[in-house]
Design an enzyme around this catalytic site. Structure first.
Site, PDB file in Angstrom:
ATOM      1  N   ASP A   1      48.903   5.765  36.138  1.00  0.00           N
ATOM      2  CA  ASP A   1      49.814   5.096  35.463  1.00  0.00           C
ATOM      3  C   ASP A   1      51.660   5.404  35.750  1.00  0.00           C
ATOM      4  O   ASP A   1      51.902   6.225  36.118  1.00  0.00           O
ATOM      5  CB  ASP A   1      49.932   5.836  33.884  1.00  0.00           C
TER       6      ASP A   1
ATOM      7  N   HIS B   1      58.478   3.730  25.654  1.00  0.00           N
ATOM      8  CA  HIS B   1      57.806   4.623  25.833  1.00  0.00           C
ATOM      9  C   HIS B   1      58.128   5.928  24.610  1.00  0.00           C
ATOM     10  O   HIS B   1      59.250   5.811  24.237  1.00  0.00           O
ATOM     11  CB  HIS B   1      57.923   5.411  26.987  1.00  0.00           C
ATOM     12  N   GLY B   2      57.453   6.687  24.155  1.00  0.00           N
ATOM     13  CA  GLY B   2      57.757   7.882  23.193  1.00  0.00           C
ATOM     14  C   GLY B   2      57.474   7.312  21.557  1.00  0.00           C
ATOM     15  O   GLY B   2      56.979   6.110  21.455  1.00  0.00           O
TER      16      GLY B   2
ATOM     17  N   HIS C   1      52.316  -1.553  26.790  1.00  0.00           N
ATOM     18  CA  HIS C   1      52.599   0.052  26.956  1.00  0.00           C
ATOM     19  C   HIS C   1      53.554   0.515  25.748  1.00  0.00           C
ATOM     20  O   HIS C   1      53.800  -0.517  24.840  1.00  0.00           O
ATOM     21  CB  HIS C   1      53.585   0.275  28.110  1.00  0.00           C
ATOM     22  N   GLY C   2      53.484   1.656  25.486  1.00  0.00           N
ATOM     23  CA  GLY C   2      54.241   2.038  24.426  1.00  0.00           C
ATOM     24  C   GLY C   2      53.841   2.016  22.791  1.00  0.00           C
ATOM     25  O   GLY C   2      54.581   1.694  21.766  1.00  0.00           O
ATOM     26  N   ALA C   3      52.456   2.033  22.752  1.00  0.00           N
ATOM     27  CA  ALA C   3      51.682   1.649  21.459  1.00  0.00           C
ATOM     28  C   ALA C   3      51.684   2.985  20.664  1.00  0.00           C
ATOM     29  O   ALA C   3      51.200   2.832  19.561  1.00  0.00           O
ATOM     30  CB  ALA C   3      50.459   1.297  21.547  1.00  0.00           C
TER      31      ALA C   3
ATOM     32  N   ALA D   1      49.894   7.594  24.592  1.00  0.00           N
ATOM     33  CA  ALA D   1      50.322   8.615  25.427  1.00  0.00           C
ATOM     34  C   ALA D   1      50.954   9.582  24.011  1.00  0.00           C
ATOM     35  O   ALA D   1      50.586  10.535  23.803  1.00  0.00           O
ATOM     36  CB  ALA D   1      51.342   8.602  26.431  1.00  0.00           C
TER      37      ALA D   1
END
Length: 284
Positions: free
Chosen positions: A82, A180-181, A208-210, A232
């Protein structure tokens, strides 16, 4: 079972209208929980790790543990790089057994991004490894590196068509307002950007960033062409919050086999929920 490319996994999701979850792993416990839960629900699965994760755990260790878990649970696993940026680093990891790669050149000008991604595709495809790349720029923090919201850029549909054609990537990470986050306020995603991208690009799309996105937003993105959903931070928060609570209740505890149990249970709840939202239960 064995370590596989994510290409066919995502093509099936694209064909049938669901998404495959990619969970960022951080330690043995994360890998155990994610694989066990996916096996119980017969869900396809991608184990993703940032450069920091592979540096911490060791690429050989990650691959060996993943192979063992795949055998134990009779589950094909895609072990994924990733947000990797360095060709030499990617080469070493692919040669060590990784079969799914995300090369992130999104911080570079378009032509430089194309050149870097193309070189990674040429290398990875020789090992039957699939390649994902990002076009646009995602906000937030990943692996301790941040991008301000003002610097985030949506994916341009026409550039997306050219990018896929020139690089030969197997999936495209799109930027539509996620980050992200965790989100300080409820995000407003640019869903209108997805249909023009899907119309011009034939490879599966990646979100991304879900972490902590409303379930309805994730389902809507999937209905508009997203085939891979990355999670994440939500796992990390569940893990760490459960540990904190355990030690508040048991300040003298010192047995990892005891305090890891509630932490793993908390992560399992997250994994189960994400698989349900992605609609991939029973899709093995």
């Amino acid at each position: 079972m064995f370590i596989i490319s994510s290409k066919n996994m995502l093509l099936k999701a694209q064909r049938l209208g669901y998404a495959v979850p990619a969970f960022n792993i951080h330690n043995l416990e994360t890998m155990q929980v994610v694989v066990e839960t996916a096996a119980e629900l017969r869900s396809p699965l991608i184990l993703a790790g940032t450069p920091g994760t592979y540096s911490y755990a060791g690429t050989g260790n990650v691959v060996a543990i993943a192979r063992d878990l795949a055998k134990i649970w009779d589950l094909p696993l895609a072990v994924h790089l990733d947000h990797h940026e360095d060709l030499a680093d990617i080469t070493r990891k692919v040669q060590a057994g990784i079969r799914s790669v995300m090369i992130d050149g999104s911080h570079s000008p378009f032509e430089e991004n194309v050149a870097l991604v193309k070189s990674v595709v040429e290398l990875s495809h020789r090992y039957d490894a699939s390649v994902e790349a990002e076009l646009g720029r995602l906000g937030g923090v990943e692996d301790d590196l941040g991008v301000d919201a003002k610097d985030a850029l949506y994916t341009n549909p026409e550039q997306g068509r050219e990018f896929v054609a020139r690089t030969g990537i197997d999936s495209l990470a799109v930027v539509i307002g996620t980050a992200h986050g965790l989100y300080a306020a409820e995000p407003k995603l640019g869903f209108a950007a997805l249909p023009p991208i899907s119309e011009r690009v034939d490879v599966p799309l990646v979100l991304h960033g879900a972490s902590k996105l409303p379930d309805s937003d994730i389902r809507r993105a999937i209905s508009l062409g997203v085939c891979k959903v990355n999670v994440a931070t939500e796992l990390k928060i569940a893990f760490s919050d459960a540990l904190k609570h355990y030690f508040e209740e048991n300040p003298d505890a010192n047995e990892p086999r005891h305090y890891m149990k509630p932490a793993k249970a908390a992560m399992k709840d997250v994994v189960r929920k994400v698989i349900h939202v992605c609609g991939c239960e029973g899709q093995l």
